[in-house]
Design a protein around this motif. Structure first.
Motif, PDB file in Angstrom:
ATOM      1  N   VAL A  80      37.759  28.657  36.346  1.00  0.00           N
ATOM      2  CA  VAL A  80      37.707  30.097  36.069  1.00  0.00           C
ATOM      3  C   VAL A  80      37.392  30.871  37.343  1.00  0.00           C
ATOM      4  CG1 VAL A  80      36.454  31.891  34.814  1.00  0.00           C
ATOM      5  CG2 VAL A  80      37.119  29.787  33.648  1.00  0.00           C
ATOM      6  N   LEU A  81      36.428  30.357  38.103  1.00  0.00           N
ATOM      7  CA  LEU A  81      36.095  31.013  39.362  1.00  0.00           C
ATOM      8  C   LEU A  81      37.280  31.032  40.319  1.00  0.00           C
ATOM      9  CD1 LEU A  81      32.488  30.048  40.495  1.00  0.00           C
ATOM     10  CD2 LEU A  81      33.422  32.310  40.074  1.00  0.00           C
ATOM     11  N   GLY A  82      38.018  29.931  40.376  1.00  0.00           N
ATOM     12  CA  GLY A  82      39.192  29.889  41.240  1.00  0.00           C
ATOM     13  C   GLY A  82      40.232  30.910  40.825  1.00  0.00           C
ATOM     14  N   ALA A  83      40.442  31.054  39.520  1.00  0.00           N
ATOM     15  CA  ALA A  83      41.408  32.045  39.033  1.00  0.00           C
ATOM     16  C   ALA A  83      40.954  33.463  39.363  1.00  0.00           C
ATOM     17  CB  ALA A  83      41.594  31.879  37.529  1.00  0.00           C
ATOM     18  N   LEU A  84      39.647  33.720  39.204  1.00  0.00           N
ATOM     19  CA  LEU A  84      39.137  35.047  39.546  1.00  0.00           C
ATOM     20  C   LEU A  84      39.288  35.323  41.042  1.00  0.00           C
ATOM     21  CD1 LEU A  84      35.909  35.147  37.355  1.00  0.00           C
ATOM     22  CD2 LEU A  84      37.972  36.499  37.043  1.00  0.00           C
ATOM     23  N   GLY A  85      39.055  34.282  41.856  1.00  0.00           N
ATOM     24  CA  GLY A  85      39.231  34.468  43.294  1.00  0.00           C
ATOM     25  C   GLY A  85      40.668  34.803  43.647  1.00  0.00           C
ATOM     26  N   TRP A  86      41.614  34.131  42.987  1.00  0.00           N
ATOM     27  CA  TRP A  86      43.024  34.435  43.234  1.00  0.00           C
ATOM     28  C   TRP A  86      43.365  35.857  42.802  1.00  0.00           C
ATOM     29  CZ3 TRP A  86      46.899  32.710  45.983  1.00  0.00           C
ATOM     30  CH2 TRP A  86      48.182  33.123  45.684  1.00  0.00           C
ATOM     31  N   LEU A  87      42.846  36.263  41.637  1.00  0.00           N
ATOM     32  CA  LEU A  87      43.060  37.634  41.185  1.00  0.00           C
ATOM     33  C   LEU A  87      42.446  38.626  42.161  1.00  0.00           C
ATOM     34  CD1 LEU A  87      44.080  39.503  38.898  1.00  0.00           C
ATOM     35  CD2 LEU A  87      41.844  39.228  37.811  1.00  0.00           C
ATOM     36  N   HIS A  88      41.271  38.298  42.628  1.00  0.00           N
ATOM     37  CA  HIS A  88      40.589  39.118  43.626  1.00  0.00           C
ATOM     38  C   HIS A  88      41.463  39.294  44.858  1.00  0.00           C
ATOM     39  CE1 HIS A  88      36.670  39.462  46.259  1.00  0.00           C
ATOM     40  NE2 HIS A  88      37.471  40.485  46.403  1.00  0.00           N
ATOM     41  N   ARG A  89      42.054  38.195  45.314  1.00  0.00           N
ATOM     42  CA  ARG A  89      42.842  38.210  46.553  1.00  0.00           C
ATOM     43  C   ARG A  89      44.134  39.004  46.379  1.00  0.00           C
ATOM     44  NH1 ARG A  89      42.999  34.963  51.099  1.00  0.00           N
ATOM     45  NH2 ARG A  89      45.018  34.780  52.111  1.00  0.00           N
ATOM     46  N   THR A  90      44.806  38.825  45.236  1.00  0.00           N
ATOM     47  CA  THR A  90      46.131  39.408  45.066  1.00  0.00           C
ATOM     48  C   THR A  90      46.101  40.855  44.600  1.00  0.00           C
ATOM     49  OG1 THR A  90      46.227  38.494  42.818  1.00  0.00           O
ATOM     50  CG2 THR A  90      47.196  37.186  44.593  1.00  0.00           C
ATOM     51  N   THR A  91      44.999  41.298  44.045  1.00  0.00           N
ATOM     52  CA  THR A  91      44.955  42.671  43.522  1.00  0.00           C
ATOM     53  C   THR A  91      44.068  43.584  44.353  1.00  0.00           C
ATOM     54  OG1 THR A  91      43.182  42.053  41.984  1.00  0.00           O
ATOM     55  CG2 THR A  91      45.456  41.920  41.183  1.00  0.00           C
ATOM     56  N   VAL A  92      42.816  43.190  44.546  1.00  0.00           N
ATOM     57  CA  VAL A  92      41.881  44.085  45.215  1.00  0.00           C
ATOM     58  C   VAL A  92      42.289  44.331  46.658  1.00  0.00           C
ATOM     59  CG1 VAL A  92      39.488  44.371  45.939  1.00  0.00           C
ATOM     60  CG2 VAL A  92      40.018  43.404  43.698  1.00  0.00           C
ATOM     61  N   VAL A  93      42.620  43.263  47.386  1.00  0.00           N
ATOM     62  CA  VAL A  93      42.989  43.444  48.791  1.00  0.00           C
ATOM     63  C   VAL A  93      44.243  44.296  48.916  1.00  0.00           C
ATOM     64  CG1 VAL A  93      43.707  42.245  50.879  1.00  0.00           C
ATOM     65  CG2 VAL A  93      41.887  41.286  49.474  1.00  0.00           C
ATOM     66  N   ALA A  94      45.228  44.030  48.050  1.00  0.00           N
ATOM     67  CA  ALA A  94      46.465  44.812  48.101  1.00  0.00           C
ATOM     68  C   ALA A  94      46.206  46.280  47.786  1.00  0.00           C
ATOM     69  CB  ALA A  94      47.490  44.219  47.139  1.00  0.00           C
ATOM     70  N   ARG A  95      45.369  46.544  46.791  1.00  0.00           N
ATOM     71  CA  ARG A  95      45.112  47.928  46.418  1.00  0.00           C
ATOM     72  C   ARG A  95      44.267  48.648  47.451  1.00  0.00           C
ATOM     73  NH1 ARG A  95      43.522  48.875  40.263  1.00  0.00           N
ATOM     74  NH2 ARG A  95      43.635  50.988  41.123  1.00  0.00           N
ATOM     75  N   LEU A  96      43.330  47.929  48.069  1.00  0.00           N
ATOM     76  CA  LEU A  96      42.538  48.564  49.112  1.00  0.00           C
ATOM     77  C   LEU A  96      43.399  48.924  50.316  1.00  0.00           C
ATOM     78  CD1 LEU A  96      39.222  46.503  49.095  1.00  0.00           C
ATOM     79  CD2 LEU A  96      39.453  48.945  48.670  1.00  0.00           C
ATOM     80  N   PHE A 109      36.967  46.194  42.453  1.00  0.00           N
ATOM     81  CA  PHE A 109      36.216  45.165  43.173  1.00  0.00           C
ATOM     82  C   PHE A 109      34.890  44.875  42.471  1.00  0.00           C
ATOM     83  CE2 PHE A 109      32.729  44.514  46.226  1.00  0.00           C
ATOM     84  CZ  PHE A 109      33.063  43.255  46.681  1.00  0.00           C
ATOM     85  N   TRP A 110      34.183  45.919  42.036  1.00  0.00           N
ATOM     86  CA  TRP A 110      32.895  45.705  41.381  1.00  0.00           C
ATOM     87  C   TRP A 110      33.055  44.996  40.044  1.00  0.00           C
ATOM     88  CZ3 TRP A 110      28.703  45.297  43.754  1.00  0.00           C
ATOM     89  CH2 TRP A 110      28.344  46.122  44.812  1.00  0.00           C
ATOM     90  N   ARG A 111      34.114  45.305  39.324  1.00  0.00           N
ATOM     91  CA  ARG A 111      34.304  44.618  38.040  1.00  0.00           C
ATOM     92  C   ARG A 111      34.537  43.124  38.264  1.00  0.00           C
ATOM     93  NH1 ARG A 111      37.315  49.325  36.938  1.00  0.00           N
ATOM     94  NH2 ARG A 111      39.295  48.272  37.336  1.00  0.00           N
ATOM     95  N   LEU A 112      35.395  42.808  39.214  1.00  0.00           N
ATOM     96  CA  LEU A 112      35.615  41.397  39.504  1.00  0.00           C
ATOM     97  C   LEU A 112      34.346  40.731  40.024  1.00  0.00           C
ATOM     98  CD1 LEU A 112      39.151  41.431  41.133  1.00  0.00           C
ATOM     99  CD2 LEU A 112      38.505  40.376  38.984  1.00  0.00           C
ATOM    100  N   THR A 113      33.598  41.466  40.851  1.00  0.00           N
ATOM    101  CA  THR A 113      32.361  40.910  41.380  1.00  0.00           C
ATOM    102  C   THR A 113      31.379  40.590  40.273  1.00  0.00           C
ATOM    103  OG1 THR A 113      32.636  42.127  43.455  1.00  0.00           O
ATOM    104  CG2 THR A 113      30.421  41.350  42.933  1.00  0.00           C
ATOM    105  N   ALA A 114      31.267  41.496  39.294  1.00  0.00           N
ATOM    106  CA  ALA A 114      30.323  41.269  38.208  1.00  0.00           C
ATOM    107  C   ALA A 114      30.666  40.015  37.414  1.00  0.00           C
ATOM    108  CB  ALA A 114      30.308  42.484  37.279  1.00  0.00           C
ATOM    109  N   VAL A 115      31.956  39.840  37.118  1.00  0.00           N
ATOM    110  CA  VAL A 115      32.366  38.651  36.367  1.00  0.00           C
ATOM    111  C   VAL A 115      32.138  37.395  37.195  1.00  0.00           C
ATOM    112  CG1 VAL A 115      34.294  37.521  35.213  1.00  0.00           C
ATOM    113  CG2 VAL A 115      34.028  39.997  35.042  1.00  0.00           C
ATOM    114  N   GLU A 116      32.474  37.474  38.501  1.00  0.00           N
ATOM    115  CA  GLU A 116      32.268  36.299  39.350  1.00  0.00           C
ATOM    116  C   GLU A 116      30.794  35.941  39.455  1.00  0.00           C
ATOM    117  OE1 GLU A 116      34.231  35.730  43.037  1.00  0.00           O
ATOM    118  OE2 GLU A 116      35.893  37.063  42.539  1.00  0.00           O
ATOM    119  N   VAL A 117      29.933  36.945  39.550  1.00  0.00           N
ATOM    120  CA  VAL A 117      28.495  36.671  39.609  1.00  0.00           C
ATOM    121  C   VAL A 117      28.028  35.974  38.343  1.00  0.00           C
ATOM    122  CG1 VAL A 117      26.230  37.767  39.616  1.00  0.00           C
ATOM    123  CG2 VAL A 117      27.949  38.458  41.275  1.00  0.00           C
ATOM    124  N   ALA A 118      28.514  36.453  37.192  1.00  0.00           N
ATOM    125  CA  ALA A 118      28.115  35.827  35.930  1.00  0.00           C
ATOM    126  C   ALA A 118      28.569  34.366  35.865  1.00  0.00           C
ATOM    127  CB  ALA A 118      28.686  36.615  34.752  1.00  0.00           C
TER     128      ALA A 118
END
Length: 680
Positions: free
Chosen positions: A292-308, A322-331
């Protein structure tokens, strides 16, 4: 931050001191949620393993110890992770300026928390393991004896001391160089912690230690890096460049955690049947959470970086994502940490205990004696080292990726250099994981083969691959003042210390004299008896060999290489020294490290002293061929240099009508005329 980053989507300049978008309130829920999931995992671990009921048969140390020890462990590991993450961000990710100092401040505070938590963990873990309540008579003197005379206790106390030093250094130093120096301290602590994760006399001890170090290091940098991005400051840190850099680091951390976790699981499971045990169930839960963490990291990479990076996206919207993904990853990270602690409290199917009725080889080396070596077994027997194997795989992947990057933009890179790098890395893998590593632990002659390959064969291939030149061409320079691999390597190459170590004479002294210092001092025994010493040996031999070969035939930027005649003199001088060293071993009658090579109980092969003398012949004989190859390389470089100089002179003569030759002839004619006049 660039001017473009300082503007919102409408093009209005952002105020210099404006605060960034505030973290959403539900982010605060993520941390308690992570703690609750971790606590649930601990409760489940107690229910699965019967850890709590086990206290019924012994003196109960009290509820504070039962619940406090796992909680202290979680706080220790998380504070250590944030310390490592903050220092890594300061050294490799954040742009220069106040952000680096802010990250160092965060590291200093979290290292202070790490010190306190590690001290509490030490006391509670001692009470847990001895079943002594905290208020038991004589608890203090017994604890003092534990941390001064018992190996595990001294290790835990050493971790507390290193944590305190890290806090002091992080608060005192400034800049990225200071951050890198401070980062070395928690890495040492991770190495110390890894040594306590597997019984010294248990099977696969070195493999388990290397896997645990890679696992702890990857997880700490992954979790701590994410926390540090949030703690350092969102307005500055949540930029496309910084998050992309962290995402690249997180990808490598994910691979390190996954690979090392699989190795550690296989060691403790023993077989697939172990998955049906309580330990196996918890392990499967951890694997699912890791995916799950790996999938979130991939989503983080492909969406947040592109949008920023997109000018069409408002900064507030991208930061919110970014904060929403961060919160889920922290959990999820909190859940993974809880399950990891639960795994540590659950007995694995393969007990982590010293081997019952060990053989002499297992008593000395911790490994079963390998079969008698044959030519085939030199290439089929393996003694795996997770860190070095992972490093070899990463070196191949990164080099090939850089080559493909050059070709994608239309630049050429010689195929021969790529082949040379791949051959060098494959030979390095064999020397550290294959037959040379397997038999180098029990035969001095095999150890000498490993030494010669690491110091004289692998470096030639790596030097001919010109990795620094490829790095400079393939990796773009950073414009925001941060230092990535390109900046760090070039800074090291051109630093006074780097130039001194790479000087041909210094490299030759290290290359030749290092053998005497290593084999005739306790360093050799340290490399045999400790995993850290073994890794140091591999790195030392390979690096020193690389510096020497680079001084002779290298094309990368670096040392001020002497003229070709002096290069040949240095080469033949080191060859003579190798021959002297080999003759000394061949004729010697005193066994090196006799408590190791003399007590293995080998039923095959020559005696220990005969094998050592054979090792001297190996040092003398094997070194000849690489030396010859280096001599040929110097000769070829010399010839090519002369040819290039001749072509330059020819082009110069074509441009100026051979003015230099004309002037020379005129000078000769003038002298001849003066001589004739003098005779007359």
């Amino acid at each position: 931050m660039t001017p473009t980053d300082a503007r919102n989507r409408t093009g209005t300049p952002a105020r210099a001191g404006a605060a960034g978008p505030a973290a959403p309130p539900w982010l605060a829920v993520a941390l308690p949620a992570a703690a609750l999931v971790a606590l649930a995992a601990l409760v489940a671990a107690g229910a699965f393993s019967g850890a709590f009921t086990a206290f019924a048969a012994f003196t109960d140390p009290g509820a504070l110890v039962r619940w406090g020890a796992p909680v202290a462990t979680i706080v220790t590991e998380l504070s250590l992770a944030v310390t490592i993450g903050s220092l890594a961000l300061a050294a490799f990710v954040l742009p220069r300026g106040p952000l680096v100092d802010r990250a160092l401040g965060v590291a200093g505070v979290t290292a202070g928390l790490w010190t306190l938590a590690a001290l509490i963990q030490l006391v509670l873990r001692f009470s847990w393991s001895t079943y002594l309540p905290l208020d038991a008579p004589g608890f203090g003197p017994t604890l003092m004896e534990y941390v001064t005379t018992i190996t595990v206790g001294r290790t835990y106390l050493g971790i507390v001391v290193v944590a305190a030093l890290t806090a002091a250094v992080a608060l005192l130093v400034r800049g990225r160089v200071g951050a890198l120096c401070a980062l070395a301290l928690p890495v040492v602590a991770l190495g110390m912690q890894s040594s306590t994760g597997h019984a010294a006399g248990a099977a696969s001890h070195d493999l388990a230690v290397s896997a645990l170090f890679l696992h702890l290091g990857g997880a700490a940098l992954w979790i701590g890096g994410l926390a540090a991005v949030a703690l350092v400051g969102l307005r500055h840190a949540a930029t496309a460049d910084v998050i992309r850099r962290y995402s690249n680091i997180a990808l490598w951390c994910f691979l390190a955690v996954a690979v090392s976790g699989l190795v550690s699981a296989w060691i403790r499971l023993g077989s697939l049947d172990g998955l049906t045990t309580d330990y196996g169930v918890l392990l499967l839960i951890k694997v699912v959470l890791l995916v799950v963490l790996g999938a979130l990291g991939w989503l983080h990479r492909t969406t947040v970086v592109a949008r920023l990076a997109s000018p069409a996206t408002t900064r507030d919207a991208a930061v919110g994502l970014f904060w929403r993904l961060t919160a889920v990853e922290v959990a999820v990270m909190g859940a993974v940490s809880g399950v990891a602690v639960a795994l540590g409290s659950t007995a694995p199917p393969v007990p982590d205990e010293p081997i019952a009725d060990p053989t002499p080889a297992e008593l000395v080396t911790g490994h079963p004696l390998p079969p008698e070596p044959t030519l085939a077994r030199w290439f089929t027997e393996f003694q795996w080292d997770v860190i070095l194997a992972f490093g070899c795989a990463a070196a191949l992947l990164v080099y090939v990726r850089w080559v493909l990057r050059l070709r994608a933009r239309g630049d050429a890179w010689p195929v021969g250099r790529t082949i040379s790098w791949c051959l060098g890395v494959v030979v390095l893998f064999w020397a550290t994981n294959g037959g040379a590593a397997t038999y180098g632990h029990v035969l001095f002659s095999a150890h000498m083969v490993q030494h010669m390959v690491l110091a004289m064969v692998v470096p030639i291939f790596l030097v001919l691959a010109a990795p620094v030149t490829l790095l400079v061409r393939a990796v773009p320079a950073r414009k925001d003042g941060s230092w990535g691999p390109r900046e760090w390597v070039l800074a090291l190459v051109h630093s006074p210390w780097g130039r001194f170590m790479a000087h041909p004479v210094v490299a030759a002294v290290l290359f030749a004299g290092g053998m005497i210092v290593f084999y005739f001092t306790p360093l050799f025994e340290l490399a045999l008896t400790t995993y850290a010493g073994h890794v140091w040996m591999v790195l030392h031999f390979t690096l020193v060999g690389y510096l020497f070969a680079n001084a002779l035939i290298g094309v990368d930027p670096g040392p001020s290489r002497p003229g070709y005649p002096l290069r040949l003199v240095l080469l033949f001088a080191t060859m003579a020294f190798h021959a002297f060293f080999g003759v000394a071993l061949t004729s010697g009658t005193a066994l090196l490290v006799p408590e190791w090579f003399g007590l293995l109980g080998r039923p095959w092969g020559p005696s220990a002293i005969e094998d050592q003398q054979r090792g001297g012949a190996v040092a003398w004989g094997i070194g000849e061929l690489p030396t010859l190859l280096l001599a040929v390389g110097v000769a070829i470089s010399w010839t090519r240099s002369d040819q290039r100089e001749a072509r330059r002179n020819d082009r110069k003569a074509e441009r100026d009508g051979d003015a230099e030759l004309e002037a020379y002839n005129a000078m000769l004619a003038q002298k001849a005329d003066q001589a004739r006049r003098g005779q007359g």
